[in-house]
Design a protein around this motif. Structure first.
Motif, mmCIF file in Angstrom:
data_model
loop_
_atom_site.group_PDB
_atom_site.id
_atom_site.type_symbol
_atom_site.label_atom_id
_atom_site.label_comp_id
_atom_site.label_asym_id
_atom_site.label_seq_id
_atom_site.Cartn_x
_atom_site.Cartn_y
_atom_site.Cartn_z
ATOM 1 N N MET A 1 7.676 9.496 -10.636
ATOM 2 C CA MET A 1 8.578 8.613 -11.484
ATOM 3 C C MET A 1 9.776 9.283 -11.717
ATOM 4 S SD MET A 1 8.572 5.784 -13.297
ATOM 5 C CE MET A 1 9.915 5.277 -14.207
ATOM 6 N N LYS A 42 12.450 9.265 -6.949
ATOM 7 C CA LYS A 42 11.592 9.057 -7.973
ATOM 8 C C LYS A 42 9.973 9.469 -7.402
ATOM 9 C CE LYS A 42 11.527 5.436 -10.592
ATOM 10 N NZ LYS A 42 11.847 3.888 -10.655
ATOM 11 N N TYR B 117 9.906 15.957 -18.071
ATOM 12 C CA TYR B 117 10.638 15.915 -16.674
ATOM 13 C C TYR B 117 10.018 17.630 -16.253
ATOM 14 C CZ TYR B 117 13.289 11.841 -16.580
ATOM 15 O OH TYR B 117 13.802 10.602 -16.628
ATOM 16 N N MET B 194 -1.436 -3.588 -16.124
ATOM 17 C CA MET B 194 0.345 -3.480 -16.010
ATOM 18 C C MET B 194 0.521 -2.227 -16.732
ATOM 19 S SD MET B 194 1.165 -5.657 -13.886
ATOM 20 C CE MET B 194 2.642 -4.687 -13.796
ATOM 21 N N ARG B 278 2.078 4.976 -11.750
ATOM 22 C CA ARG B 278 1.110 3.973 -10.878
ATOM 23 C C ARG B 278 0.704 4.547 -9.574
ATOM 24 N NH1 ARG B 278 -0.910 0.049 -12.513
ATOM 25 N NH2 ARG B 278 1.032 -0.703 -13.744
ATOM 26 N N LEU C 23 16.288 9.016 -16.145
ATOM 27 C CA LEU C 23 16.383 7.434 -15.955
ATOM 28 C C LEU C 23 16.928 6.792 -17.160
ATOM 29 C CD1 LEU C 23 13.045 7.164 -13.656
ATOM 30 C CD2 LEU C 23 15.293 7.407 -12.871
ATOM 31 N N VAL C 25 15.258 4.108 -18.230
ATOM 32 C CA VAL C 25 14.313 3.585 -19.139
ATOM 33 C C VAL C 25 13.729 4.718 -20.053
ATOM 34 C CG1 VAL C 25 12.590 4.210 -17.415
ATOM 35 C CG2 VAL C 25 12.078 2.495 -19.304
ATOM 36 N N HIS C 38 8.920 -1.052 -21.274
ATOM 37 C CA HIS C 38 7.925 -0.458 -20.408
ATOM 38 C C HIS C 38 7.931 -0.012 -19.112
ATOM 39 C CE1 HIS C 38 5.691 -3.172 -24.016
ATOM 40 N NE2 HIS C 38 6.166 -2.160 -24.207
ATOM 41 N N ILE C 39 7.166 0.758 -18.806
ATOM 42 C CA ILE C 39 7.207 1.481 -17.425
ATOM 43 C C ILE C 39 5.816 1.089 -16.788
ATOM 44 C CG2 ILE C 39 7.190 3.243 -16.004
ATOM 45 C CD1 ILE C 39 8.774 4.808 -18.206
ATOM 46 N N GLY C 40 5.525 0.426 -15.741
ATOM 47 C CA GLY C 40 4.615 -0.107 -15.084
ATOM 48 C C GLY C 40 4.432 0.375 -13.569
ATOM 49 N N CYS C 41 5.663 0.984 -13.032
ATOM 50 C CA CYS C 41 5.463 1.202 -11.706
ATOM 51 C C CYS C 41 6.774 2.230 -11.437
ATOM 52 C CB CYS C 41 5.482 0.347 -10.567
ATOM 53 S SG CYS C 41 7.099 -0.518 -10.387
ATOM 54 N N GLU C 42 6.664 2.810 -10.052
ATOM 55 C CA GLU C 42 8.074 3.807 -9.642
ATOM 56 C C GLU C 42 8.777 3.181 -8.613
ATOM 57 O OE1 GLU C 42 5.134 5.493 -11.060
ATOM 58 O OE2 GLU C 42 3.795 5.608 -9.363
ATOM 59 N N THR C 43 8.205 1.989 -8.293
ATOM 60 C CA THR C 43 8.870 1.516 -7.012
ATOM 61 C C THR C 43 9.731 0.185 -7.166
ATOM 62 O OG1 THR C 43 6.829 0.590 -6.563
ATOM 63 C CG2 THR C 43 7.292 2.271 -5.508
ATOM 64 N N SER C 44 10.223 0.104 -8.509
ATOM 65 C CA SER C 44 11.101 -1.047 -8.882
ATOM 66 C C SER C 44 10.373 -2.595 -8.504
ATOM 67 C CB SER C 44 12.465 -1.101 -7.688
ATOM 68 O OG SER C 44 12.859 0.326 -7.777
ATOM 69 N N LEU C 45 9.095 -2.593 -8.529
ATOM 70 C CA LEU C 45 8.511 -3.720 -8.345
ATOM 71 C C LEU C 45 7.912 -4.439 -9.407
ATOM 72 C CD1 LEU C 45 6.669 -2.679 -4.952
ATOM 73 C CD2 LEU C 45 8.295 -4.647 -5.134
ATOM 74 N N CYS C 46 7.587 -3.836 -10.476
ATOM 75 C CA CYS C 46 6.903 -4.659 -11.505
ATOM 76 C C CYS C 46 7.420 -5.399 -12.772
ATOM 77 C CB CYS C 46 5.517 -3.629 -12.215
ATOM 78 S SG CYS C 46 6.370 -2.710 -13.552
ATOM 79 N N GLY C 47 8.808 -4.691 -13.000
ATOM 80 C CA GLY C 47 9.802 -5.362 -13.733
ATOM 81 C C GLY C 47 9.465 -5.381 -15.248
ATOM 82 N N LYS C 59 16.294 -3.418 -13.570
ATOM 83 C CA LYS C 59 15.116 -2.515 -13.699
ATOM 84 C C LYS C 59 15.454 -1.236 -14.184
ATOM 85 C CE LYS C 59 12.169 -5.486 -10.741
ATOM 86 N NZ LYS C 59 11.616 -5.706 -9.687
ATOM 87 N N CYS C 61 14.269 1.469 -14.730
ATOM 88 C CA CYS C 61 13.588 2.392 -14.221
ATOM 89 C C CYS C 61 14.330 2.918 -12.666
ATOM 90 C CB CYS C 61 12.094 2.384 -13.948
ATOM 91 S SG CYS C 61 11.939 1.290 -12.312
ATOM 92 N N THR C 62 15.230 1.982 -12.465
ATOM 93 C CA THR C 62 16.023 2.410 -10.973
ATOM 94 C C THR C 62 17.260 2.180 -11.413
ATOM 95 O OG1 THR C 62 14.097 1.182 -10.080
ATOM 96 C CG2 THR C 62 15.768 1.801 -8.570
#
Lengths: 292, 775, 166
Positions: A1, A42, B117, B194, B278, C23, C25, C38-47, C59, C61-62
């Motif tokens: 992340m 990330k 970090y 989620m 995740r 980031l 976020v 909120h943060i739900g993933c690290e691959t820019s998919l969950c929104g 997003k 996070c990206t």
């Protein structure tokens, strides 16, 4: 992340960007919208020492007509391409392709230049860029050069861009009269990337025969390619469902398809044919002035 | 009790904070001096740890502590497992591996730093030297002689064998006209709440109090286990669950990170936070399902099912989590589905492999049972060339047969399966769908119609049938100002009990829902509770709430009766007043409450105060049921399956809030769509999880789903006074086989009689090609 | 090497010194304390981390915080104040109201992102069909609701917002 630390540069001009690139070479990565680079950083699959943020360069985001071509700045977002009135009228293949990328949020940030320079084998644009015979303008401190789309994609994640060069513009021809184009895609269900993406551009002659055919295919092999055998099978022929289907069977000719969790090589080969047929059918219908 | 709010679609009380970003999940907590921890995790599925070099990490910027498994020997107890089966082998998991790792993602070291970090950076600096061992990935191969053994103290990888038999199976198979056999694979799934997991811990040495905030479904069980693992008195541990961003069973567990973060806070005297990425969530939060089921069904020519035999191989992963071994046994209990099957036999073999543990995931054992029986019923229908609905109807117990005892030893509380089936067939226009299907087939289009009639077991209790505690608690306290606090041992995480429990409270006490505050998820504020899982929070937790409310109402009636000179049993509670049915005299609710606290005018012998607690244990489980019908279309070119229509008829007994019930059903169905069509946790032959991110593991998106047409029948449960059954898992349980049955039905013209989940387009395409070639 | 940035978040200007790799976020959550994102993933998919950056759903996070320098960000905490007619007096944005009325959330974790993506959808397309709503939400994952009540929530908001305009 969390990306690894890097030294951050935010040049104000293209010249400054190019000087930075020249100085830092391989250790630098160019950041545009960040939607190819930041996910890799990330996950720490990429950890560049220098990040050069070109997002603030002025005059790099535009879509305009220039000398009979449509020039698109590298920083133009997918969302801008998707909704561009000029493109929708003169080259709707690009908006149709852009609309297939990721999701709304990704399209709001991701850029044409970033996506092409990243050269993901499952990216969408390469198919259309190839089918359009686009030109890609690369800039460096030595000046600019034009790379034609066919030469641009070298291998997986590898392009003709040299160290110190930056993709600054893409030029596409407006669609000629009696020309139809279409992009058809089979999505990877999780990521939304292309398992197969086919862009077709067909021009009909006055007699209704196919004058010219250009078919770009992404997702199937390690790099996007022009399906020369498909094009050859179409040229000079009267379009019929059978002709299109037969021609489409050559979609993966000469290509060693990728194989992964989501699709075997065999399935990719077959789907290349299916989606080529679908793209051809839609392109022909459009060339004939039908709604498709 | 006037039902002014029970049964009404009340908007949720929890929503205003959640839609404005004012709720607090674990990662939203910020404490002064917060430290952050990160874990170094094994990249190998199976390896010996030769050595760990932490020197670079220890000297990195911001790092305050680095620990390995060796540093923690004896300091923290192993990860707990509450399930016990006869002859079950123990497989204790240390919180940090110290000599051997047994799955990719198992933590071997941790770092603590002053910044988020910096902690992440430092995990990359720990150098671990591994000696790779042969990974055991395939559960069937794991059972073969000579296979590498995961737990070296044992001679094989068998965790346990469990058998269940009822009725005369030999007779059943002898009397059969046909025996239908099929191997069914229930694939491994990743729950994907989620909100990933997260823990914050803070220790006050003066008070000797450790406070742990965790994204969990079971705050009290976690508190007890943390006390045991950390070797501290339970009275020194305080667990709080702030907002929890979904669970689906994945947070019905006790994880190493929870104990480690607590330990670090005590050791460092600083608050410590850990938030799961995740990627970590995919690797080291429990997985679900993962069974191979070899099934045989004995039938008469007319479709009567005589007996069923099922051999199960359950892939448990490398170690047990809280309920790991138990889950497959629930499949055994429910294997008869909603049919009168006189004889059954289940043989379950639990197997260790080099993977993350499986455990309870939405449905936990029952989706497997329903999938088995519902796929088999369709295979019976296909074999006998009968309509799937007809075969089902033939085998239903009649409404008069309830309570109905199955040969697996459970007793279904109440049902009317016929009624649900007829309603679902009518709502879906089943006959017309069949005509439409025939017409489209002639045009080269392939739609499939799938049916599933399910029954499930939920409202987890009584205690005799549970690993620990089949009851739930509730305290209701009317405060001196007349406002009510309901303290529930259930710990909801999206189910909406702050609203539905307030509805019960408002009706019992004649108040408004806004007068009632529901408190949960804090072990210092609410009495010991079991938790929210197994569709139990409403039926068991809600009943405890109801009973406490009734106790308080009775006490208030005594007080009010004394004040009014009326008989308490003649008083009703309505519109914030206590009213005599006989004389229509009334006093304000608050007046009686005040009297309870001021305590000058109480009836003789009555204690002051207004506080009532109930520990409710139901006499039996409840058995919700229903019928789902769906339509899919298969793309003849690509094998893509598109869900086109979905009709559900569910019966969860009486309903507290139809809005919430619909939400549960919708979410359950869509999770089933995930299992049926999209999701699979895939480990390669090296034991690497290759679906380790959302980039490769697809969960349903909005566009994958058609409009869901839901309706209900109502058959109250006799096992609790409100007649509730529970609905949290029903959608998932009922929908999965309906979807698969539809896909198989669509592919019938290609000679397909079965395919495994998830239905991947490439597999469908292969089967169609094979079918075309065979023609 | 920290970098100076100035970001206007929910109408308030913030001057901060941040690490370039921070980031957006984390900037919003950890630096500004706006934890509704909120943060739900690290691959820019969950929104789950979706915010409005200069009015567009992104997003967070990206996006690096430094990329937001000079920009305007709206998070869930500041959305209501931007609703037509709401101003500083509070209340809810019609999309928030829709989510409440139609039970568009359960655990609430994906909700802020869902709401902000829906806000952009309704700006681009004030009367979206069911299919258009489903497509617009492709970048927002929900594991609880099955999406149906979310669709109803967006429709509710569309109706309410079009009434407001008339």
């Amino acid at each position: 992340m969390i990306p690894a630390a890097f030294e951050y540069h935010v040049p104000k001009t293209l010249e400054e960007t190019l000087r930075l690139l020249e100085r830092h070479g391989d250790e630098a990565k160019v950041l545009a919208g960040g939607h190819s680079l930041l996910p890799l950083m990330k996950l720490r699959l990429a950890a560049p020492r220098y990040v050069i943020d070109i997002g603030r360069l002025r005059g790099m985001s535009y879509i305009r007509e220039e000398n009979g071509q449509i020039a698109i700045g590298a920083l133009t977002t997918h969302a801008d391409l998707e909704s561009s009135a000029l493109l929708l009228m003169r080259c709707p293949l690009l908006p149709e392709t852009a609309a297939e990328i990721g999701d709304v949020q990704v399209r709001n940030r991701g850029t044409l230049g970033g996506s092409l320079a990243h050269a993901d084998p499952a990216g969408d644009y390469p198919a259309s860029i190839l089918a359009l015979d686009a030109e890609i303008i690369a800039a460096s401190t030595a000046g600019t050069r034009t790379i034609c789309a066919r030469d641009f994609f070298v291998d997986m994640l590898t392009t003709q861009l040299r160290p110190g060069e930056i993709l600054s513009q893409v030029r596409v021809p407006p669609l000629a009269p009696r020309t139809g184009a279409a992009y058809c895609k089979l999505h990877q269900p999780a990521s939304g990337f292309a398992i197969v993406g086919v862009a077709a551009r067909l021009t009909l002659g006055k007699g209704g025969k196919i004058d010219s055919a250009a078919v770009g295919i992404t997702g199937v092999g390690p790099k996007a390619y022009r399906a020369a055998a498909v094009e050859k099978a179409l040229r000079g022929k009267k379009p019929s469902p059978k002709l299109l289907a037969d021609a489409a069977r050559h979609a993966a000719q000469g290509v060693e398809p990728l194989s992964d969790l989501h699709a075997s090589a065999e399935y990719r080969r077959e789907m290349a044919a299916v989606f080529t047929r679908r793209a051809l059918e839609r392109a022909i219908a459009r060339a004939q002035g039908k709604k498709a | 009790m006037a039902m002014r709010y029970i049964g009404k679609p009340l908007k949720r009380k929890e929503d205003p904070r959640l839609i404005q970003g004012l709720g607090h999940y674990v990662d939203d907590l910020q404490l002064a001096g917060m430290h952050y921890t990160g874990f170094v995790r094994s990249p190998h599925a199976h390896a010996r740890i030769r050595s760990i070099d932490t020197s670079k990490a220890r000297t990195a910027a911001g790092v305050v502590l680095v620990l390995t498994g060796a540093d923690l020997q004896g300091a923290i107890g192993p990860v707990p497992c509450a399930a016990q089966l006869p002859d079950m082998k123990l497989a204790l998991r240390p919180v940090l591996a110290h000599d051997r790792v047994r799955f990719v993602g198992e933590p071997v070291a941790l770092v603590v730093a002053t910044e988020r970090y910096a902690a992440r950076d430092a995990t990359d600096l720990v150098e671990v030297d591994y000696e790779p061992l042969t990974p055991v990935v395939n559960p069937e191969k794991a059972l073969e002689k000579g296979c590498t053994v995961l737990h070296e103290q044992y001679s094989d990888n068998i965790a346990y064998r469990w058998e269940l038999e009822g009725g005369d199976l030999a007779k059943a198979f002898k009397a059969a006209d046909k025996v239908i056999r099929q191997r069914l694979v229930n694939q491994r799934l990743i729950p994907v709440a989620m909100e990933p997991r997260g823990v914050v811990a803070d220790y006050k040495p003066g008070e000797k109090q450790l406070t742990v905030w965790s994204s969990t479904q079971i705050p009290h069980l976690l508190r007890t286990q943390l006390a045991v693992m950390l070797g501290v008195p339970e009275s020194s541990v305080h667990v709080i669950t702030p907002e929890v961003g979904g669970g689906f069973g994945s947070k019905l567990n006790v994880y190493p990170e929870e104990a480690l973060v607590g330990y670090l806070a005590m050791r460092l005297g600083q608050p410590v936070k850990w938030i799961e990425s995740r990627r970590e969530n995919f690797l080291c939060t429990i997985h679900g399902r993962d069974q191979i089921d070899d099934v045989e069904v004995a039938v008469k020519r007319d479709g009567t099912v005589l007996g069923l035999r099922c051999k199960v191989i359950a892939d448990l992963g490398a170690y047990y989590q809280l309920l790991t071994p138990l889950i497959p046994t629930l499949t055994g209990l429910m294997i008869c589905g909603c049919y009168k099957i006189p004889a059954v036999r289940m043989e379950i073999t639990g197997v260790f492999t080099n993977k993350m543990a499986t455990d309870a995931y939405r449905g936990a054992g029952r989706p497997e049972a329903t999938y088995i029986i519902e796929r088999m019923m369709d295979l019976v229908a296909a074999e006998l060339k009968k309509d799937p609905a007809e075969v089902r109807r033939k085998n239903f117990p009649q409404p008069k047969d309830f309570p109905y005892a199955t040969p697996t030893g459970v007793t279904y509380d109440s049902a009317n399966y016929q009624k649900s089936l007829e309603l679902a067939l009518r709502n879906s226009n089943y006959k017309r769908l069949r005509q439409e299907q025939a017409k489209l087939r002639r045009q080269g289009r392939y739609i499939g119609i799938g049916l599933s009639t399910y029954v499930e077991i939920c409202a987890m209790g009584p205690s005799s049938a549970m690993p620990a505690g089949g009851w739930e608690s509730a305290t209701v306290r009317v405060e001196p100002t007349g406002k009510v606090n309901i303290l529930t041992g259930s710990s909801p995480h999206g189910q909406g009990q702050e609203t539905s429990f307030a509805q019960i409270g408002a009706d019992v006490l004649g108040l408004e829902p806004d007068d009632i505050n529901v408190v949960h998820g804090d072990t210092a504020r609410v009495p010991y509770g079991i938790g929210t899982f197994g569709s139990r929070a409403t039926a068991v937790g809600g009943t405890a709430v109801y009973k406490s409310l009734v106790k308080l109402r009775d006490k208030l009636a005594q007080i009010a009766g004394h004040l009014m000179g009326e008989a308490p049993q003649k008083l009703v509670f309505r519109q914030k007043r206590i009213i005599s049915k006989a004389t229509k005299k009334s006093i304000a609710f608050g007046e009686a409450v005040g009297a309870a606290y001021v305590a000058k005018t109480l009836p003789p012998g009555l204690e002051p105060g207004l506080d009532a607690t109930t520990f409710f244990e139901p006499s039996n489980f409840t058995f919700p049921f229903g019928v789902h019908v769906c339509v899919v279309e298969v793309d003849a070119d690509t094998g893509d399956v598109k869900l086109q229509k979905y009709v559900a008829v569910d019966d969860c007994g009486n309903v507290l809030n139809p809005l919430l019930v619909d939400g549960q059903v919708h979410g359950g169905i869509v999770q089933a769509v995930g299992q049926a069509l999209l999701e699979e946790a895939v480990y390669d032959e090296h034991g690497q999880l290759i679906t380790g991110e959302l980039m490769d593991y697809a969960i349903p998106r909005a566009a994958d789903i058609p409009w869901l047409e839901t309706s209900r029948t109502v058959t109250p449960s006799p096992v609790n006074p409100l007649g509730l059954k529970g609905v949290g898992e029903a959608g998932t349980i009922g929908a999965t086989p309906a979807l698969l049955n539809a896909v198989v039905d669509a592919l019938a013209p290609f000679g397909v009689r079965h395919l495994d989940m998830p239905v991947k387009r490439e597999r469908v395409w292969q089967l169609m090609r094979k079918g075309r070639r065979a023609k | 090497m920290a970098v100076e940035i100035q970001v206007r978040v929910n109408g308030k200007t913030h001057d901060s010194r941040v690490e370039p790799r921070l980031l957006l976020v984390h900037y919003l959550r950890d630096v500004l304390g706006l934890t509704g994102t909120h943060i739900g993933c690290e691959t820019s998919l969950c929104g789950a981390c979706t915010v409005l950056l200069d009015g567009k759903a992104v997003k967070s996070c990206t996006v690096l915080a430094v990329q937001a320098d000079g920009s305007e960000v709206t998070t869930i905490e500041g959305l209501a104040a931007q609703a037509p007619g709401n101003g500083a007096k509070g209340g809810l944005h019609p999309v928030q109201e829709g989510f409440w009325e139609k039970h568009g959330l359960q655990c609430g974790y994906c909700t802020p992102g869902m709401i902000l993506t829906s806000v952009q959808l309704l700006e681009d397309n004030p009367d979206p069909s069911e299919a258009e709503i489903r497509r617009a939400l492709a970048g927002n994952l929900c594991r609880c609701t099955g999406y149906q009540h979310i669709i109803e929530a967006v429709r509710y908001a569309a109706k309410k917002m079009s009434k407001g305009k008339r």
